[in-house]
Design a protein around this motif. Structure first.
Motif, PDB file in Angstrom:
ATOM      1  N   THR A 240       8.066  73.917  25.941  1.00 21.28           N
ATOM      2  CA  THR A 240       9.022  74.128  24.844  1.00 21.28           C
ATOM      3  C   THR A 240       8.511  75.203  23.887  1.00 21.28           C
ATOM      4  O   THR A 240       9.305  75.881  23.237  1.00 21.28           O
ATOM      5  N   LEU A 241       7.191  75.360  23.809  1.00 15.38           N
ATOM      6  CA  LEU A 241       6.653  76.409  22.936  1.00 15.38           C
ATOM      7  C   LEU A 241       6.953  77.799  23.498  1.00 15.38           C
ATOM      8  O   LEU A 241       7.169  78.744  22.742  1.00 15.38           O
ATOM      9  N   VAL A 242       6.960  77.906  24.812  1.00 17.41           N
ATOM     10  CA  VAL A 242       7.315  79.192  25.417  1.00 17.41           C
ATOM     11  C   VAL A 242       8.790  79.491  25.153  1.00 17.41           C
ATOM     12  O   VAL A 242       9.158  80.631  24.838  1.00 17.41           O
TER      13      VAL A 242
ATOM     14  N   ALA B 140      10.317  78.688  22.533  1.00 17.67           N
ATOM     15  CA  ALA B 140      10.339  79.160  21.146  1.00 17.67           C
ATOM     16  C   ALA B 140       9.837  80.594  21.056  1.00 17.67           C
ATOM     17  O   ALA B 140      10.376  81.408  20.300  1.00 17.67           O
ATOM     18  N   ALA B 141       8.814  80.922  21.847  1.00 23.02           N
ATOM     19  CA  ALA B 141       8.292  82.294  21.830  1.00 23.02           C
ATOM     20  C   ALA B 141       9.369  83.267  22.312  1.00 23.02           C
ATOM     21  O   ALA B 141       9.493  84.379  21.789  1.00 23.02           O
TER      22      ALA B 141
END
Lengths: 239, 239
Positions: free
Chosen positions: B128-130, B132-133
């Motif tokens: 999920t952080l990717v 966001a990136a």
DNA sequence: CGGTGGATTGAGTGGCGTCAACCTGAGTGG
DNA sequence: CCACTCAGGTTGACGCCACTCAATCCACCG
């Protein structure tokens, strides 16, 4: 100490006594940054994350010829670069807008937390998910709003976010962004930001002088911003 | 079955045999959606997340008068709405662009996973952080790129992302987005998308007919897109 | 063979960018 | 106390990128 973090996380779920204690024991040290100073730089591989205790900070990306963009704004209580725990190297910089006081949380501690406290892990995860939800809302705004709409939306969002950490007044907010910075936030040129601010003033929905924005007509402002706070996910529920 | 997920996660960190087994046992059922069909709707509170096995899907938000925006695109192997495990209600819809086959992963199972497998939890979190990136990169593009730059950037990103799941050809990609959809992705009107496609064709960097984009000059395309793949975080390392 | 969604083209308009100047207030040093 | 500097705010002139409205073309399909 880290109680702003506890307060923030408790807006979204209940915490046990033990969990609260774990959170309050997290930070290892404090630091401060002056306006304009980089707190982390794109490409860095930090070994700690920063909890913003006080001040405003921005996540920035740079392009050629001084073109720059601000992808997110952060205020007291925000875990500015929590994602750097897992996502390295940094895909952007974090720059202090006002003077910023931060608590440093070593990644080693956060990693240990994820090994032992699944519920807290989920809540920290959630925190980064809300960041992503805000990114998505900004994408909508940058893609499909007029200049005044963009500006009004930004004010709505920040007023609400500041209220949740008791950092806004009842009728407005302290707004430390200069017009060049606003350009980087909204994707507009400085000149056009200036004209847009004037246009917004002319609506009478807000007054805006120095760094002080006073909201005269919240419903009117929400309307031209097409602002719906749902994406901020401010309702507590089990996670 | 869920091996596309395993393959995807292994691009970013090593998995143990046990972890691989856990991941492969996650899905409970399959489903399919026709082009244009909503897979989840804004406001829903789903009790499962969807792993895209095949096809293209978009995360969409709507405004008044048919104005719409696409905040993300997803292809095979993407965990389209993993975030709905913690972030409810949905702040956007997910719509099938082509016919989509998905595996359904019950939130109960994911939650159980977070209780027992901290490392896997971190890797899902990372996923999920990717997302966001990528949101942040799109924010940069929407804010500070020209129309051709936006279009070129999108092609660069998707070509790379498809390669990582062996779904791109060596010299280009199958590109199922219609021009109205492209408008929603890039924040442009349909008419202007058309002119921008023609402008890009005229550069000779790509050929583009039907739904097939062929890349003739990757370095040139990267240059006008100012594309740097770092934000996709495609290097494996311990997380 | 008409219907429909997408691609394409033209004409006209306007929002926003660029360039360039000028104003203002807050330092700062003489 | 006053010149000087500098960052930020403001204004005007001008041009272009991208929007809107509208028409046409094309491929596919029932």
């Amino acid at each position: 100490m880290s109680s702003p973090l506890v307060r923030k996380l408790e807006q979204r779920d209940r915490l046990s006594e033990e969990e609260r204690a774990v959170l309050e024991s997290l930070p290892s040290a404090h630091a401060a940054f002056e306006p304009g100073e980089d707190m982390v730089r794109q490409g860095d591989e930090p070994d700690h994350s920063m909890l913003l205790l006080d001040g405003w900070a921005a996540r920035t990306k740079s392009l050629s010829e001084g073109r720059r963009s601000i992808m997110a704004l952060h205020v007291s209580g925000d875990f500015v670069d929590l994602h750097s725990l897992l996502l390295k190297p940094m895909d952007h910089s974090v720059t202090a807008i006002t003077r910023c006081r931060v608590a440093l949380v070593p990644h080693a501690r956060l990693r240990a937390l994820t090994e032992r406290h699944p519920h807290l892990t989920r809540i920290l995860w959630l925190n980064t998910l809300v960041d992503a939800a805000i990114h998505r809302e900004w994408l909508l705004v940058r893609g499909r709003h007029t200049a005044v709409g963009k500006l009004a939306h930004l004010i709505c969002e920040l007023w609400l976010r500041l209220q949740t950490v008791d950092a806004a007044e009842a009728d407005g907010l302290n707004f430390p962004l200069t017009q060049p910075l606003l350009g980087d936030v909204l994707g507009l040129s400085t000149v056009h930001v200036n004209r847009t601010v004037q246009e917004l003033r002319a609506t009478g929905l807000v007054t805006w002088a120095r760094q002080r924005v006073t909201i005269k007509d919240w419903d009117g402002l929400r309307a031209i911003a097409e602002f719906d706070p749902a994406y901020l996910n401010l309702t507590p529920r089990p996670r």
